[in-house]
Scaffold this motif. Structure first.
Motif, short mmCIF file in Angstrom:
data_model
loop_
_atom_site.label_atom_id
_atom_site.label_comp_id
_atom_site.label_asym_id
_atom_site.label_seq_id
_atom_site.Cartn_x
_atom_site.Cartn_y
_atom_site.Cartn_z
N LYS A 64 0.81 -1.22 0.00
CA LYS A 64 0.00 0.00 0.00
C LYS A 64 0.85 1.27 0.00
CE LYS A 64 -4.07 -1.80 -0.18
NZ LYS A 64 -4.87 -1.60 -1.40
N GLU A 66 -9.42 -11.94 -7.63
CA GLU A 66 -9.26 -10.61 -8.23
C GLU A 66 -8.53 -9.68 -7.27
OE1 GLU A 66 -9.88 -9.67 -11.36
OE2 GLU A 66 -10.29 -11.81 -11.64
N LYS A 67 -8.82 -9.80 -6.00
CA LYS A 67 -8.15 -8.97 -4.99
C LYS A 67 -6.66 -9.26 -4.95
CE LYS A 67 -8.19 -7.81 -0.06
NZ LYS A 67 -8.85 -8.06 1.26
N GLU A 68 -6.31 -10.54 -5.03
CA GLU A 68 -4.90 -10.92 -5.00
C GLU A 68 -4.18 -10.48 -6.26
OE1 GLU A 68 -5.33 -14.92 -2.18
OE2 GLU A 68 -5.56 -15.06 -4.37
N LYS A 69 -4.88 -10.53 -7.39
CA LYS A 69 -4.28 -10.05 -8.64
C LYS A 69 -3.99 -8.54 -8.55
CE LYS A 69 -6.51 -13.48 -11.64
NZ LYS A 69 -7.50 -13.69 -12.72
N LYS A 70 -4.88 -7.83 -7.89
CA LYS A 70 -4.69 -6.38 -7.71
C LYS A 70 -3.48 -6.12 -6.82
CE LYS A 70 -5.82 -1.94 -7.67
NZ LYS A 70 -4.91 -1.44 -6.62
N ASP A 77 -0.41 -6.61 -8.89
CA ASP A 77 -0.23 -5.45 -9.78
C ASP A 77 0.37 -4.26 -9.03
OD1 ASP A 77 -1.22 -6.85 -11.94
OD2 ASP A 77 -3.25 -6.04 -11.78
N ASP A 78 -0.05 -4.07 -7.79
CA ASP A 78 0.47 -2.98 -6.97
C ASP A 78 1.97 -3.17 -6.71
OD1 ASP A 78 -1.95 -1.71 -6.85
OD2 ASP A 78 -2.49 -2.47 -4.87
N LYS A 130 3.83 -2.36 -9.88
CA LYS A 130 3.85 -0.91 -10.06
C LYS A 130 4.89 -0.27 -9.14
CE LYS A 130 0.84 3.16 -10.06
NZ LYS A 130 -0.56 3.65 -9.88
#
Length: 284
Positions: free
Chosen positions: A11, A255-259, A262-263, A266
């Protein structure tokens, strides 16, 4: 606890966030205790010297961030680094000379060996690391004098080395599982590097995190389990469990884990600017 640490790091984009929070809490408690009479004489205690970070590698893009200007996020002055023949010095103590408004501000965040050797402010001599090898005898002597001055007379801390772009593997090459595992930060230090490469696989890409992440991904670091492996699943699930660290399969991620993954990618690419040194071999 490990999951919380990884979540905070993803985060904030700052590795070791939980550790920093713990340090801040301990510092506050210590301050309260000292000022309540818990220590009779602080002056009798020698200040513990900070352990310097291990040498790291720098890309040209990373080095440019250390130009002494204001950090937009913290509103604090950035450190002032410069490279002389590939040796990266922290010249923050000489901010009046090398920082914004100083006589040598054009050198901040850049390789300036050729410029110093030629005693020139011509921009064509900035970031010319290869040019240090083609100087004449007098210029090489002048350059060696600057390095000696920085290291022994000014005692500017050495932070690592600026790695020539030609020495960094291209991002479009294929990296095998064997090559990935060999580059875990425990191997030999290549010529032109300050630290052994540390490859971390994430989302099909391979990043060399020795360019600023030695403290965290190097031997005995908080994330050393990710060194030399495809850590995609572990990062996505914020897990240090061997069953995740040793398993590169991401087909069943939510989907949450994929996000979350991705973070992390990034953060690697945009915030840390770790160089991508290849693409993971499929089914490797």
């Amino acid at each position: 606890m490990n999951g919380l640490s990884l979540w905070l790091d993803a985060k904030t984009g700052i590795e070791g966030t939980l550790g920093y929070i713990a340090i801040a809490v301990c510092a506050f408690l210590g301050y309260t205790w000292i000022n309540s009479g818990g220590v009779s004489s602080v002056d009798e205690k020698e200040e513990e010297e900070e352990t310097p970070d291990p040498p790291r590698n720098f890309t040209t893009v990373q080095l440019r961030q250390f130009d002494g200007t204001k950090d937009e996020k913290t509103d604090e002055d950035k450190p002032v680094y410069l490279s002389v023949k590939g040796i990266v010095f922290d010249v923050s103590e000489g901010r009046d000379f090398y920082g914004p408004g100083g006589a040598y501000e054009m050198f901040a965040g850049h390789e300036c060996g050729v410029a110093l050797a030629k005693m020139s402010f011509d921009e064509k001599h900035i970031d010319d690391l290869a040019g240090c090898e083609s100087l004449n005898f007098g210029e090489k002597t002048e350059l060696d004098g600057w390095i000696e001055k920085f290291q022994y007379y000014r005692s500017y801390p050495i932070k690592g080395r600026l790695v020539s772009d030609e020495l960094i593997p291209p991002a479009d090459r294929t990296v095998s599982k064997e090559e990935l595992s060999k580059n875990d930060g425990k191997g030999e230090i290549p010529d032109g590097y300050a630290a052994a490469p540390i490859f971390v696989g994430a989302g099909g890409k391979v990043f060399d995190v020795s360019f600023g992440g030695v403290v965290f991904y190097g031997p005995n670091g908080a994330y050393d389990k990710f060194a030399g492996v495809d850590a995609s699943r572990a990062l996505a699930k914020m897990s240090f469990d061997p069953s995740d660290v040793e398993n590169p399969d991401t087909s069943d991620l939510s989907e949450k884990e994929k996000k979350v993954l991705d973070d992390w990618i990034k953060t690697f690419e945009e915030r840390k600017k770790y160089p991508c040194v290849g693409i993971l071999e499929k089914n490797s």
